[in-house]
Design a protein around this motif. Structure first.
Motif, PDB file in Angstrom:
ATOM      1  N   GLU A   1      -9.415  -4.297  10.026  1.00 41.13           N
ATOM      2  CA  GLU A   1      -8.803  -4.324   8.697  1.00 41.13           C
ATOM      3  C   GLU A   1      -9.653  -5.178   7.763  1.00 41.13           C
ATOM      4  OE1 GLU A   1      -4.469  -5.190   6.596  1.00 41.13           O
ATOM      5  OE2 GLU A   1      -4.891  -5.946   8.604  1.00 41.13           O
TER       6      GLU A   1
ATOM      7  N   GLU B   1     -12.163   6.384   9.499  1.00 42.73           N
ATOM      8  CA  GLU B   1     -11.279   5.874   8.459  1.00 42.73           C
ATOM      9  C   GLU B   1      -9.833   6.097   8.882  1.00 42.73           C
ATOM     10  OE1 GLU B   1     -10.363   6.468   3.682  1.00 42.73           O
ATOM     11  OE2 GLU B   1     -12.053   7.509   4.648  1.00 42.73           O
ATOM     12  N   ALA B   2      -9.032   5.036   8.847  1.00 48.03           N
ATOM     13  CA  ALA B   2      -7.633   5.112   9.292  1.00 48.03           C
ATOM     14  C   ALA B   2      -6.725   5.503   8.128  1.00 48.03           C
ATOM     15  CB  ALA B   2      -7.200   3.773   9.863  1.00 48.03           C
TER      16      ALA B   2
ATOM     17  N   VAL C   1      -9.411   0.085   8.365  1.00 46.26           N
ATOM     18  CA  VAL C   1      -8.398   0.062   7.316  1.00 46.26           C
ATOM     19  C   VAL C   1      -9.003  -0.724   6.152  1.00 46.26           C
ATOM     20  CG1 VAL C   1      -6.062  -0.621   6.685  1.00 46.26           C
ATOM     21  CG2 VAL C   1      -6.560   0.136   9.030  1.00 46.26           C
ATOM     22  N   ASP C   2      -9.485  -0.015   5.145  1.00 44.40           N
ATOM     23  CA  ASP C   2     -10.277  -0.621   4.078  1.00 44.40           C
ATOM     24  C   ASP C   2      -9.418  -0.935   2.863  1.00 44.40           C
ATOM     25  OD1 ASP C   2     -12.237  -1.503   2.415  1.00 44.40           O
ATOM     26  OD2 ASP C   2     -13.257   0.419   2.177  1.00 44.40           O
ATOM     27  N   ASN C   3      -9.132  -2.207   2.669  1.00 50.06           N
ATOM     28  CA  ASN C   3      -8.423  -2.674   1.479  1.00 50.06           C
ATOM     29  C   ASN C   3      -9.330  -3.571   0.626  1.00 50.06           C
ATOM     30  OD1 ASN C   3      -5.998  -1.414   2.339  1.00 50.06           O
ATOM     31  ND2 ASN C   3      -5.600  -3.146   3.718  1.00 50.06           N
TER      32      ASN C   3
ATOM     33  N   TYR D   1     -11.320   1.987  14.088  1.00 45.42           N
ATOM     34  CA  TYR D   1     -10.552   2.550  12.981  1.00 45.42           C
ATOM     35  C   TYR D   1     -10.519   1.521  11.852  1.00 45.42           C
ATOM     36  CZ  TYR D   1      -9.070   6.405  15.925  1.00 45.42           C
ATOM     37  OH  TYR D   1      -9.057   7.527  16.724  1.00 45.42           O
TER      38      TYR D   1
ATOM     39  N   PRO E   1      -0.662   3.237   8.835  1.00 47.27           N
ATOM     40  CA  PRO E   1      -0.509   1.784   8.740  1.00 47.27           C
ATOM     41  C   PRO E   1      -0.976   1.108  10.024  1.00 47.27           C
ATOM     42  CG  PRO E   1       1.477   2.910   7.993  1.00 47.27           C
ATOM     43  CD  PRO E   1       0.609   3.946   8.638  1.00 47.27           C
ATOM     44  N   VAL E   2      -1.310  -0.153   9.932  1.00 42.93           N
ATOM     45  CA  VAL E   2      -1.882  -0.880  11.061  1.00 42.93           C
ATOM     46  C   VAL E   2      -0.923  -0.937  12.241  1.00 42.93           C
ATOM     47  CG1 VAL E   2      -2.725  -3.134  11.836  1.00 42.93           C
ATOM     48  CG2 VAL E   2      -3.405  -2.252   9.602  1.00 42.93           C
TER      49      VAL E   2
ATOM     50  N   ILE F   1      -8.847  -1.703  15.877  1.00 47.04           N
ATOM     51  CA  ILE F   1      -8.579  -1.554  14.444  1.00 47.04           C
ATOM     52  C   ILE F   1      -9.277  -2.694  13.710  1.00 47.04           C
ATOM     53  CG2 ILE F   1      -6.786  -1.398  12.680  1.00 47.04           C
ATOM     54  CD1 ILE F   1      -4.837  -0.705  15.011  1.00 47.04           C
TER      55      ILE F   1
END
Length: 443
Positions: free
Chosen positions: A118, A95-96, A67-69, A65, A99-100, A116
């Motif tokens: 990130e 795509e998540a 988490v693309d920032n 999963y 929140p983590v 996960i």
């Protein structure tokens, strides 16, 4: 009845052969043959166990999963499967939206084989963080491997996000190789280059250890009976030329037979282990060494590894070993008694080491005229010629000419060795002038 120069050499050959292949020799030969058989078995079985373990260490991660920032316009996830599909065969990227922390609780209960990933942005670049959900079955090592592999995806994604097309991206990330060709020369494949370099080196080392191991044996055979009554009996059957030739040839044949037996058991154990590994240890086992050899054999030139080249290379090995054995016999002939053998054999070791280093180091200069000289000079030709014939560094016709030249040098060495041996045996090394002067005084 007049005797020929080499008359009776067969009798000396058979007698020396029986002496050299005594009970101790047979015990050592059979014992090392069993060790070689076990070594061949071990190589194949160990490779099978290692391959089974490596295949068993494929990543257990099934879903990642993301988490693309990162704020990248393109995240090229397809590139991960292209490069790491074998290590991560079951991985799929999702795509998540959560929140983590919340996702870590949910996945730990419902999807223990998920992780996960990130992607964050820092002042220095991008940061990849693998978050293990609560109660997950994924280990820290697997998470670290995922982050390390995903780094290549980030490199591709950064380039794509900058507006570079896929075609230009492939060009930008492709490697650069170099090669050198003379005018009219055909380009050689990587397999040819590897084989033309590694096979001669291996044969040079093989020849060096053979000459190192058996040189002293030849010296002992030449000098041990000089002052014994047995020598007088042997001289009734042959002349010194046939005597020295029969002795050295017997030691040479014994050494070659011993080495061929050891190599045969090593290769036999290797193939036996290959069959056992595939049938018992790991059915999906594939022998890397055999695959590499098949690849290189298919890529080499027209004369390399052909039956004619292999037969000529084997003959060249035997002839080269005979040359060095005759050289050892020549130098040992200067010892008037057994106590002097160690001192005179140091000269043989110097000649042998000079030939080894000359044939091993000088070809690295990659100059054709140096290699031509090295293939003519017998001290270096004896080391280089078998490997060059085998891999096609010289044509079969050139190989035949060079083998004939080495044969001529060996024949001259045989005659010269017989003469020195005769002089040392009958005249204790006195020159012809000294012998004539002594006869005049006696008269």
């Amino acid at each position: 009845m007049n005797k020929g120069m080499f008359s009776g050499w067969r009798d000396v050959f058979l007698f020396t052969l029986r002496q050299a292949t005594g009970k101790k020799f047979r015990s050592v030969t059979i014992g090392l043959a069993l060790v070689m058989l076990a070594a061949g078995l071990a190589v194949s079985t160990i490779m099978a166990f290692v391959q089974k373990r490596e295949d068993g260490r494929r990543s257990p991660i099934e879903r990642v999963y993301v988490v693309d920032n990162s704020e990248l316009e393109v995240l090229y996830l397809e590139g991960f499967a292209e490069r790491y599909g074998e290590t991560f065969p079951s991985v799929s990227f999702l795509e998540a939206a959560q929140p983590v922390e919340e996702l870590a609780v949910t996945l730990g209960e419902q999807e223990p084989e998920s992780i996960i990933l990130e992607i964050g942005r820092t002042s220095e670049g991008y940061l990849l963080t693998a978050v293990l959900p609560y109660g997950t079955e994924i280990g820290k090592e697997d998470a670290e491997n995922l982050c390390e592999a995903f780094g290549s995806v980030m490199e591709q994604s950064k380039l794509l996000s900058s507006g570079i097309s896929m075609e230009k991206l492939v060009l930008a990330m492709s490697s650069v190789q170099t090669s050198q060709l003379d005018a009219g020369e055909e380009e050689r494949s990587l397999g040819e280059q590897l084989m033309s370099m590694l096979a001669p080196m291996a044969i040079i080392f093989f020849m060096y250890f053979m000459t190192l191991m058996y040189g002293m044996s030849v010296g002992n055979a030449v000098s041990v009976e000089k002052c014994s009554k047995l020598m007088e009996m042997m001289l009734t059957l042959t002349r010194p030329y046939g005597l020295i030739f029969g002795k050295v040839l017997a030691i040479t044949a014994t050494a070659i037979g011993q080495i061929l037996l050891w190599i045969g058991t090593l290769v036999g154990g290797f193939f036996l282990g290959h069959g056992i590994a595939k049938a018992v240890i790991y059915p999906d086992y594939h022998n890397i060494l055999l695959e590499i050899f098949s690849l290189l054999k298919g890529q080499v030139g027209s004369t390399a590894f052909t039956p004619g080249a292999m037969a000529l290379a084997v003959f060249a090995i035997c002839l080269s070993f005979l040359f060095y054995c005759m050289l050892a016999g020549l130098i040992a002939s200067f010892a008037s008694k057994a106590e002097e053998l160690g001192q005179v054999m140091s000269f043989y070791q110097l000649a042998m080491i000079a030939g080894f280093f000359g044939s091993y180091m000088l070809p690295l200069q990659e100059k054709d005229w140096i290699n031509t000289i090295l293939r003519i000079v017998p001290l270096t030709s004896a080391y280089m010629l078998p490997g060059d014939i085998l891999v096609g560094n010289v044509t079969v016709l050139e190989g035949l000419l060079l083998v004939a030249l080495l044969m001529a040098f060996t024949a001259v060495l045989v005659v010269f060795t017989g003469r020195i041996y005769r002089d040392q045996l009958f005249y204790r090394g006195k020159s012809l002038k000294e012998r004539l002067r002594r006869k005049e005084k006696e008269a």
